[in-house]
Write a protein that holds these residues in place. Structure first.
Motif, PDB file in Angstrom:
ATOM      1  N   PRO A 232       0.828  -1.210   0.000  1.00  0.00           N
ATOM      2  CA  PRO A 232       0.000   0.000   0.000  1.00  0.00           C
ATOM      3  C   PRO A 232       0.857   1.253   0.000  1.00  0.00           C
ATOM      4  O   PRO A 232       1.928   1.292   0.587  1.00  0.00           O
ATOM      5  CB  PRO A 232      -0.807  -0.119   1.301  1.00  0.00           C
ATOM      6  N   ILE A 233       0.362   2.259  -0.690  1.00  0.00           N
ATOM      7  CA  ILE A 233       1.158   3.456  -0.955  1.00  0.00           C
ATOM      8  C   ILE A 233       1.303   4.309   0.300  1.00  0.00           C
ATOM      9  O   ILE A 233       0.315   4.625   0.970  1.00  0.00           O
ATOM     10  CB  ILE A 233       0.511   4.279  -2.090  1.00  0.00           C
ATOM     11  N   ASP A 234       2.543   4.660   0.607  1.00  0.00           N
ATOM     12  CA  ASP A 234       2.833   5.572   1.722  1.00  0.00           C
ATOM     13  C   ASP A 234       2.909   6.987   1.158  1.00  0.00           C
ATOM     14  O   ASP A 234       3.677   7.266   0.228  1.00  0.00           O
ATOM     15  CB  ASP A 234       4.159   5.192   2.390  1.00  0.00           C
ATOM     16  N   GLU A 235       2.116   7.892   1.714  1.00  0.00           N
ATOM     17  CA  GLU A 235       2.014   9.248   1.179  1.00  0.00           C
ATOM     18  C   GLU A 235       3.363   9.957   1.172  1.00  0.00           C
ATOM     19  O   GLU A 235       3.722  10.632   0.201  1.00  0.00           O
ATOM     20  CB  GLU A 235       1.006  10.044   2.011  1.00  0.00           C
ATOM     21  N   LEU A 236       4.126   9.808   2.276  1.00  0.00           N
ATOM     22  CA  LEU A 236       5.415  10.487   2.369  1.00  0.00           C
ATOM     23  C   LEU A 236       6.405   9.947   1.344  1.00  0.00           C
ATOM     24  O   LEU A 236       7.142  10.703   0.702  1.00  0.00           O
ATOM     25  CB  LEU A 236       5.982  10.328   3.784  1.00  0.00           C
TER      26      LEU A 236
ATOM     27  N   GLU B 104       9.312  10.601  -3.934  1.00  0.00           N
ATOM     28  CA  GLU B 104       9.628  10.158  -5.297  1.00  0.00           C
ATOM     29  C   GLU B 104       9.216  11.206  -6.331  1.00  0.00           C
ATOM     30  O   GLU B 104       9.929  11.457  -7.303  1.00  0.00           O
ATOM     31  CB  GLU B 104       8.941   8.828  -5.590  1.00  0.00           C
ATOM     32  N   LEU B 105       8.058  11.831  -6.101  1.00  0.00           N
ATOM     33  CA  LEU B 105       7.596  12.865  -7.036  1.00  0.00           C
ATOM     34  C   LEU B 105       8.527  14.072  -7.026  1.00  0.00           C
ATOM     35  O   LEU B 105       8.800  14.670  -8.074  1.00  0.00           O
ATOM     36  CB  LEU B 105       6.161  13.283  -6.688  1.00  0.00           C
ATOM     37  N   LEU B 106       9.016  14.445  -5.860  1.00  0.00           N
ATOM     38  CA  LEU B 106       9.956  15.558  -5.768  1.00  0.00           C
ATOM     39  C   LEU B 106      11.266  15.229  -6.488  1.00  0.00           C
ATOM     40  O   LEU B 106      11.874  16.085  -7.145  1.00  0.00           O
ATOM     41  CB  LEU B 106      10.234  15.903  -4.305  1.00  0.00           C
TER      42      LEU B 106
ATOM     43  N   ILE C 261      16.652  13.593   4.156  1.00  0.00           N
ATOM     44  CA  ILE C 261      17.015  13.360   5.565  1.00  0.00           C
ATOM     45  C   ILE C 261      16.291  12.132   6.092  1.00  0.00           C
ATOM     46  O   ILE C 261      16.877  11.262   6.747  1.00  0.00           O
ATOM     47  CB  ILE C 261      16.692  14.593   6.430  1.00  0.00           C
ATOM     48  N   LEU C 262      14.996  12.040   5.795  1.00  0.00           N
ATOM     49  CA  LEU C 262      14.204  10.891   6.248  1.00  0.00           C
ATOM     50  C   LEU C 262      14.731   9.593   5.645  1.00  0.00           C
ATOM     51  O   LEU C 262      14.787   8.561   6.315  1.00  0.00           O
ATOM     52  CB  LEU C 262      12.735  11.090   5.880  1.00  0.00           C
TER      53      LEU C 262
ATOM     54  N   ASP D  98      17.901  30.068  11.395  1.00  0.00           N
ATOM     55  CA  ASP D  98      18.988  29.346  10.722  1.00  0.00           C
ATOM     56  C   ASP D  98      19.745  28.426  11.686  1.00  0.00           C
ATOM     57  O   ASP D  98      20.974  28.381  11.694  1.00  0.00           O
ATOM     58  CB  ASP D  98      19.959  30.342  10.085  1.00  0.00           C
ATOM     59  N   LEU D  99      18.963  27.675  12.485  1.00  0.00           N
ATOM     60  CA  LEU D  99      19.567  26.785  13.489  1.00  0.00           C
ATOM     61  C   LEU D  99      19.644  25.333  13.033  1.00  0.00           C
ATOM     62  O   LEU D  99      20.425  24.555  13.575  1.00  0.00           O
ATOM     63  CB  LEU D  99      18.779  26.866  14.798  1.00  0.00           C
ATOM     64  N   GLY D 100      18.797  24.956  12.090  1.00  0.00           N
ATOM     65  CA  GLY D 100      18.808  23.567  11.649  1.00  0.00           C
ATOM     66  C   GLY D 100      17.750  23.302  10.602  1.00  0.00           C
ATOM     67  O   GLY D 100      16.897  24.140  10.315  1.00  0.00           O
ATOM     68  N   TYR D 101      17.802  22.106  10.034  1.00  0.00           N
ATOM     69  CA  TYR D 101      16.854  21.683   9.009  1.00  0.00           C
ATOM     70  C   TYR D 101      15.821  20.760   9.644  1.00  0.00           C
ATOM     71  O   TYR D 101      16.172  19.757  10.267  1.00  0.00           O
ATOM     72  CB  TYR D 101      17.583  20.964   7.875  1.00  0.00           C
ATOM     73  N   GLY D 102      14.537  21.087   9.479  1.00  0.00           N
ATOM     74  CA  GLY D 102      13.487  20.348  10.168  1.00  0.00           C
ATOM     75  C   GLY D 102      12.904  19.224   9.336  1.00  0.00           C
ATOM     76  O   GLY D 102      12.941  19.236   8.105  1.00  0.00           O
ATOM     77  N   PHE D 103      12.363  18.243  10.043  1.00  0.00           N
ATOM     78  CA  PHE D 103      11.632  17.149   9.406  1.00  0.00           C
ATOM     79  C   PHE D 103      10.689  16.553  10.440  1.00  0.00           C
ATOM     80  O   PHE D 103      10.828  16.778  11.644  1.00  0.00           O
ATOM     81  CB  PHE D 103      12.582  16.071   8.865  1.00  0.00           C
ATOM     82  N   GLN D 104       9.689  15.825   9.979  1.00  0.00           N
ATOM     83  CA  GLN D 104       8.734  15.196  10.881  1.00  0.00           C
ATOM     84  C   GLN D 104       8.815  13.688  10.722  1.00  0.00           C
ATOM     85  O   GLN D 104       8.780  13.168   9.602  1.00  0.00           O
ATOM     86  CB  GLN D 104       7.309  15.679  10.619  1.00  0.00           C
ATOM     87  N   THR D 105       8.922  12.978  11.846  1.00  0.00           N
ATOM     88  CA  THR D 105       9.008  11.521  11.813  1.00  0.00           C
ATOM     89  C   THR D 105       8.182  10.951  12.959  1.00  0.00           C
ATOM     90  O   THR D 105       8.508  11.160  14.125  1.00  0.00           O
ATOM     91  CB  THR D 105      10.473  11.046  11.900  1.00  0.00           C
ATOM     92  N   GLY D 106       7.102  10.252  12.626  1.00  0.00           N
ATOM     93  CA  GLY D 106       6.225   9.701  13.660  1.00  0.00           C
ATOM     94  C   GLY D 106       5.691  10.808  14.556  1.00  0.00           C
ATOM     95  O   GLY D 106       5.257  11.862  14.079  1.00  0.00           O
TER      96      GLY D 106
END
Length: 525
Positions: free
Chosen positions: A106-110, A115-117, A145-146, A207-215
């Protein structure tokens, strides 16, 4: 906008793809969706899409056949194939035909977005738009990063080469910070999501860091080492300001690494610290190199369970004497012992509740002004706290007040307090060592003080109190073996010998009148 054709024989999947992806924001426009390879080949000739998202297994003409047909006339069209685990061999064949990538069902949105990016980047480069928009740079960087924190070591160098141009570090060090938002005001999920967005925006602005969301976590690939002066406090300020008073946070940082390919190690370190989230102080950033709580155990040590009865007895004594500092220290000792055996939140909470329940029950049995029912809400509330320090504080403050209400006159000399304590607890297994620990004295020094004041050693005085109480009980008609147990002598023969030593007659000689035997006194010298 780049034109996209969606090909899948399942209508639900085609509709789902159109719905879950914000195609326009990613630079794409869906120009059609069809159910098999034959229709895909025909529509490709008509619309000349830049990208075809295509399933492998379809009736009449499958995805591989359709890609072969299109490749005869078009070597530029990008393909993103959809496949199940069982179709992996087919996916490999497709990769050999120059497709851009594949996404498992099943397709994971993230994953799909990433892949599209990636494909958008290739299309931009091919069309001369090598410089991505700021939005696409951020999105691609987050996706990379993820992928890096989840990648096998063998795949990390290739991902690093893609991520490196999208990053700019002050120094050579790299470090992952993970933050979990906590809704301390029960403001709701919407409030939490708003705070997470503010954290990401604030980190980018400053300009302290690069953000991402995980769980459940917001993550940051830090530009500065948290061990450097002022960096950690700057991050705490940022997180506090964005969260406000309604939302708290728990944060942990992994070890410093020096290659982007190694950030998975830092991520796993931070994640490991957060697994002990209950033991972490709220509103602070905890480093993987710092101890969480002295002697905590990652796995339960089934061979050394804490002696909760002994801890409860010690707490009971502290409460009875009204020693507030001793109450706090005993609860801290209990918490450390529980964490050393099993550091899970449930084990520590249930252990603390057990120690408190036993101690308060014993106190209520001894003091009429202490009602155990009054403390039911306290014990229940302890389970509601999400951090060890808050739970311990919630248990300690009311317990100290209870001890102050039940305790005797603390202005009395220590020896007098010990004598009064013996009068209340003579039936228990009292030891001079215990008294010395409670009153924070050396055992030998307290014993010497006690004898100077009473004329008796601690154990002799205890025996005399017990025999005095035994005489009272025997005169009330209680049986010898019952009296022996009630005054603290589980062994009846031992009770007989002690009784004869101090009274000069056996316990059976007491029939409701004073014995015709030698007397002893509890008067102090």
């Amino acid at each position: 906008m780049y034109k996209v054709l969606v090909v899948d024989d399942e209508p639900a999947i085609r509709k789902g793809l159109l719905k879950i992806v914000d195609w326009e924001s990613l630079g794409f426009c869906v120009v059609g969706d069809v159910s098999n390879g034959i229709k895909a080949v025909a529509l490709h000739q008509e619309l000349s899409p830049d990208l075809i998202v295509i399933d492998i297994r379809m009736p009449r003409m499958d995805g591989l056949q359709a890609i072969r047909e299109i490749r005869k006339t078009d070597g530029e069209c990008q393909f993103l194939i959809l496949s199940g685990y069982a179709d992996f061999a087919y996916a490999k064949q497709a990769m050999e035909m120059g497709v851009s990538g594949y996404v498992l069902k099943p397709i994971d949105e993230l994953e799909l977005k990433g892949e599209l990016l990636r494909i958008r980047s290739k299309l931009d480069q091919r069309s001369g738009h090598a410089k991505l928009s700021e939005f696409h740079v951020d999105a691609l960087r987050e996706e990379l990063i993820l992928k890096l924190i989840a990648a096998d070591p063998a795949d990390a160098p290739a991902l690093e080469s893609e991520l490196l141009p999208l990053t700019n570090f002050v120094g050579k060090s790299k470090q992952i910070l993970l933050v979990e938002a906590e809704d301390i005001s029960q403001a709701g999920l919407e409030r939490l999501e708003s705070v997470k967005t503010k954290w990401l925006e604030a980190a980018e602005e400053e300009d302290l860091g690069y953000g991402f969301q995980t769980g459940p976590y917001i993550g940051f690939l830090l530009k500065g080492d948290l061990n450097r002066h002022g960096v950690k406090s700057e991050w705490i300020r940022l997180l506090q300001d964005a969260g406000g008073l309604q939302v708290g946070f728990t944060a942990a940082a992994g070890r410093i690494v020096y290659k982007l390919a190694d950030i998975r190690q830092s991520y796993e370190g931070a994640l490991g610290v957060l697994r002990n989230r209950f033991l972490l102080a709220e509103g602070q950033i905890h480093l993987v190199t710092e101890p969480v709580l002295s002697h905590t155990a990652t796995e339960p040590n089934r061979h050394a369970p804490p002696d909760l009865e002994a801890l409860a007895t010690k707490l009971f004594y502290m409460l009875d004497l009204g020693r507030g500092e001793g109450v706090a220290e005993t609860l801290e000792e209990a918490g450390r012992a529980l964490a050393a055996y099993d550091s899970s939140e449930s084990a520590i909470k249930s252990g603390l509740v057990q120690v408190l329940s036993i101690a308060l029950s014993n106190l209520a049995a001894l003091h009429q002004n202490v009602n155990i029912q009054d403390y039911a809400p306290l014990l229940a509330a302890l389970y509601q706290h999400t951090h060890y320090d808050k739970a311990l504080c919630a248990a300690t403050d009311p317990a100290r007040r209870t001890g102050g209400k039940a305790g005797g006159e603390r202005s009395l000399p220590v020896v007098k307090q010990v004598m009064d304590f013996i009068q209340r607890h003579y039936h228990e297994n009292l030891k001079l060592e215990t008294m010395a620990e409670i009153f924070n004295y050396h055992k030998g020094y307290l014993g010497k003080m006690f004898k100077q004041h009473t004329g008796d050693s601690f154990h002799t005085y205890l025996d005399k109190v017990r025999i005095q109480q035994a005489i009272r009980l025997l005169r009330e008609g209680h049986k010898v073996y019952e009296v022996s147990e009630r005054v603290g002598y589980p062994n009846v023969d031992y009770f007989h010998s002690k009784f004869k030593k101090y009274v000069g007659a056996p316990p059976s000689s007491i029939k409701g009148a004073p014995p015709k035997a030698k007397a002893f006194s509890l008067e102090t010298t």
